[in-house]
Design a protein around this motif. Structure first.
Motif, PDB file in Angstrom:
ATOM      1  N   THR A  89       0.828  -1.208   0.000  1.00 23.28           N
ATOM      2  CA  THR A  89       0.000   0.000   0.000  1.00 23.28           C
ATOM      3  C   THR A  89       0.865   1.261   0.000  1.00 23.28           C
ATOM      4  N   GLU A  90       1.877   1.301   0.863  1.00 23.24           N
ATOM      5  CA  GLU A  90       2.735   2.485   0.949  1.00 23.24           C
ATOM      6  C   GLU A  90       3.606   2.631  -0.298  1.00 23.24           C
ATOM      7  N   ALA A  91       4.050   1.522  -0.870  1.00 23.17           N
ATOM      8  CA  ALA A  91       4.866   1.578  -2.081  1.00 23.17           C
ATOM      9  C   ALA A  91       4.103   2.242  -3.214  1.00 23.17           C
ATOM     10  N   GLU A  92       2.820   1.945  -3.328  1.00 28.38           N
ATOM     11  CA  GLU A  92       1.993   2.552  -4.361  1.00 28.38           C
ATOM     12  C   GLU A  92       1.902   4.066  -4.174  1.00 28.38           C
ATOM     13  N   LYS A 145       5.536   5.518  -5.217  1.00 31.51           N
ATOM     14  CA  LYS A 145       5.783   5.494  -6.663  1.00 31.51           C
ATOM     15  C   LYS A 145       4.716   4.620  -7.304  1.00 31.51           C
ATOM     16  N   PRO A 146       3.674   5.219  -7.868  1.00 31.61           N
ATOM     17  CA  PRO A 146       2.573   4.440  -8.428  1.00 31.61           C
ATOM     18  C   PRO A 146       3.057   3.347  -9.371  1.00 31.61           C
ATOM     19  N   GLY A 147       2.530   2.139  -9.141  1.00 30.70           N
ATOM     20  CA  GLY A 147       2.893   0.992  -9.955  1.00 30.70           C
ATOM     21  C   GLY A 147       4.086   0.212  -9.447  1.00 30.70           C
ATOM     22  N   ALA A 148       4.778   0.731  -8.427  1.00 31.11           N
ATOM     23  CA  ALA A 148       5.969   0.067  -7.916  1.00 31.11           C
ATOM     24  C   ALA A 148       5.617  -0.924  -6.816  1.00 31.11           C
ATOM     25  N   ASP A 149       6.383  -2.019  -6.754  1.00 33.58           N
ATOM     26  CA  ASP A 149       6.252  -2.916  -5.613  1.00 33.58           C
ATOM     27  C   ASP A 149       7.146  -2.373  -4.489  1.00 33.58           C
ATOM     28  N   PRO A 150       7.083  -2.949  -3.283  1.00 39.36           N
ATOM     29  CA  PRO A 150       7.864  -2.393  -2.169  1.00 39.36           C
ATOM     30  C   PRO A 150       9.357  -2.290  -2.449  1.00 39.36           C
ATOM     31  N   MET A 151       9.956  -3.312  -3.052  1.00 44.03           N
ATOM     32  CA  MET A 151      11.389  -3.277  -3.310  1.00 44.03           C
ATOM     33  C   MET A 151      11.740  -2.176  -4.305  1.00 44.03           C
ATOM     34  N   LEU A 199      13.523   5.379  -3.336  1.00 44.92           N
ATOM     35  CA  LEU A 199      13.740   6.252  -2.186  1.00 44.92           C
ATOM     36  C   LEU A 199      15.219   6.351  -1.838  1.00 44.92           C
ATOM     37  N   GLU A 200      15.928   5.245  -1.986  1.00 42.57           N
ATOM     38  CA  GLU A 200      17.350   5.219  -1.654  1.00 42.57           C
ATOM     39  C   GLU A 200      18.171   6.058  -2.629  1.00 42.57           C
TER      40      GLU A 200
END
Length: 366
Positions: free
Chosen positions: A73-76, A79-85, A91-92
């Motif tokens: 949920t937070e990954a979306e 960055k919309p469409g991104a998975d957590p990794m 972000l890194e």
């Protein structure tokens, strides 16, 4: 001092040589895991509890699935469409950051000063010496992960958090915020500084060598969750950093217990269901679901194999703190009383170190 330092360095080199040349080859054919019976004794040492290993393993998998859903949920949001990794990698490399060690240090000092200002009088009642905590840059050769050092008993030396730079000039914010709630305020600093403040009511052992790892790390992880509960981690990047830290601690329980107790990945595991939790598989599983560097994760596996039972104390310690708080709240409400979280926090932080079995009982009675 120089002579003793030289002698200590020489002894360490000799030990390293013995481990590599004598002990290592002799142990080459030994199993990579400790075994359930011996592991249970190590767990007792690190947690102060006789854990039901199968129950703890099953509970950690429940936490894994819940955290993975929250991270998605937070990954979306990051960055919309991104998975957590993918979101954590962005972000890194491209997310908000502080440039230069001094700017990072000032940012972290501001986090702790702001937390004290906001929490004081509402969620904690801190004595004046405890309100002083310093953010420092770790000296070269220190641990690769951030850490905390407690104040002296007379508070002439304040509590300090330490940020290793490792040659970096860019310091991403996403995983620093919850880390400083863990290492500094309201985490390690409030607990260890409070023990010093009430040292005249405790034994020297309780405030120093008697520290139980799972109690200390459990409080610090509880502190991260508390700040999330209070609304301090609403930024999607900061919250993803918090959830990743929680995921790392849940994965530790799975991997550590799984390897040493000879368990299998369960049927609902997204990774190799039904297969044995062996070291190589454990490392790959960890790296698939935790957004930390390869070098760090490699060192984590060595840590679990070399210190069986230690790493599970973070998440299981947090569970003990949460269970104690829930039981205390329920008892107050059953008596028709208002549960005073500030009073509970200060009483809980003033009892010194306890193992998890005693900790839950004592917290529940406050």
């Amino acid at each position: 001092l120089s002579g003793h330092a030289t002698a200590a360095a020489e002894a360490l080199v000799a030990l390293r040589g013995w481990l590599g040349e004598v002990y290592g080859p002799a142990a080459a054919d030994a199993p990579d895991t400790v075994g359930r019976e011996r592991y249970g004794r190590w767990v007792r040492y690190w947690t102060g509890a006789d854990l039901d290993l199968d129950e703890a393993y099953s509970w950690a998998w429940q936490e894994f699935h819940d955290l993975l859903a929250q991270m998605r949920t937070e990954a979306e949001k990051v960055k919309p469409g991104a998975d957590p990794m993918q979101a954590m990698k962005w972000l890194e490399t491209d997310g908000p950051a502080r440039f230069g060690a001094e700017a990072a240090r000032e940012f972290l000092q501001g986090l702790m000063d702001g937390a004290i200002a906001d929490l004081q009088g509402i969620h904690f009642d801190l004595a004046e010496p405890i309100t002083r905590v310093e953010s420092r840059i770790a000296p070269a050769g220190s641990a690769a992960a951030p850490y905390y050092t407690a104040p002296s008993l007379d508070f002439s030396r304040p509590g300090r958090t330490w940020l290793p730079t490792l040659g970096r000039e860019r310091f991403p914010e996403w995983d620093l915020v919850s880390t400083w709630y863990h290492e500094g305020v309201p985490g390690h600093h409030l607990q260890l500084a409070q023990w010093n403040y009430v040292a005249d009511r405790l034994s020297t052992y309780q405030v120093s060598l008697g520290g139980v790892s799972a109690n200390l790390e459990g409080w610090a992880l509880y502190a991260e969750r508390l700040m999330d509960e209070l609304g301090y981690l609403t930024d999607p990047g900061h919250r993803l950093g918090y959830l990743n830290a929680q995921m790392m601690r849940a994965l530790r329980v799975i991997v550590d217990i799984g390897m040493h107790a000879g368990l299998d990945f369960p049927a609902d595991s997204p990774y190799r269901p039904g297969e044995r939790v062996e070291p190589d598989a454990a490392r790959e599983f960890f790296g698939t679901y935790c957004g930390l560097s390869t070098d760090f994760l490699d060192s984590e596996l060595v840590r679990y194999l070399g210190l069986p039972g230690q790493a599970i104390g973070y998440k299981l310690g947090e569970r003990a703190w949460l269970r104690g708080r829930a039981a205390a709240r329920a008892a107050h409400e059953a008596r028709g009383e208002v549960f005073d979280l500030k009073a509970w926090h200060m009483a809980a932080l003033s009892q010194g170190s306890l193992g998890l079995d005693d900790l839950v009982a004592e917290l529940s009675a406050l």
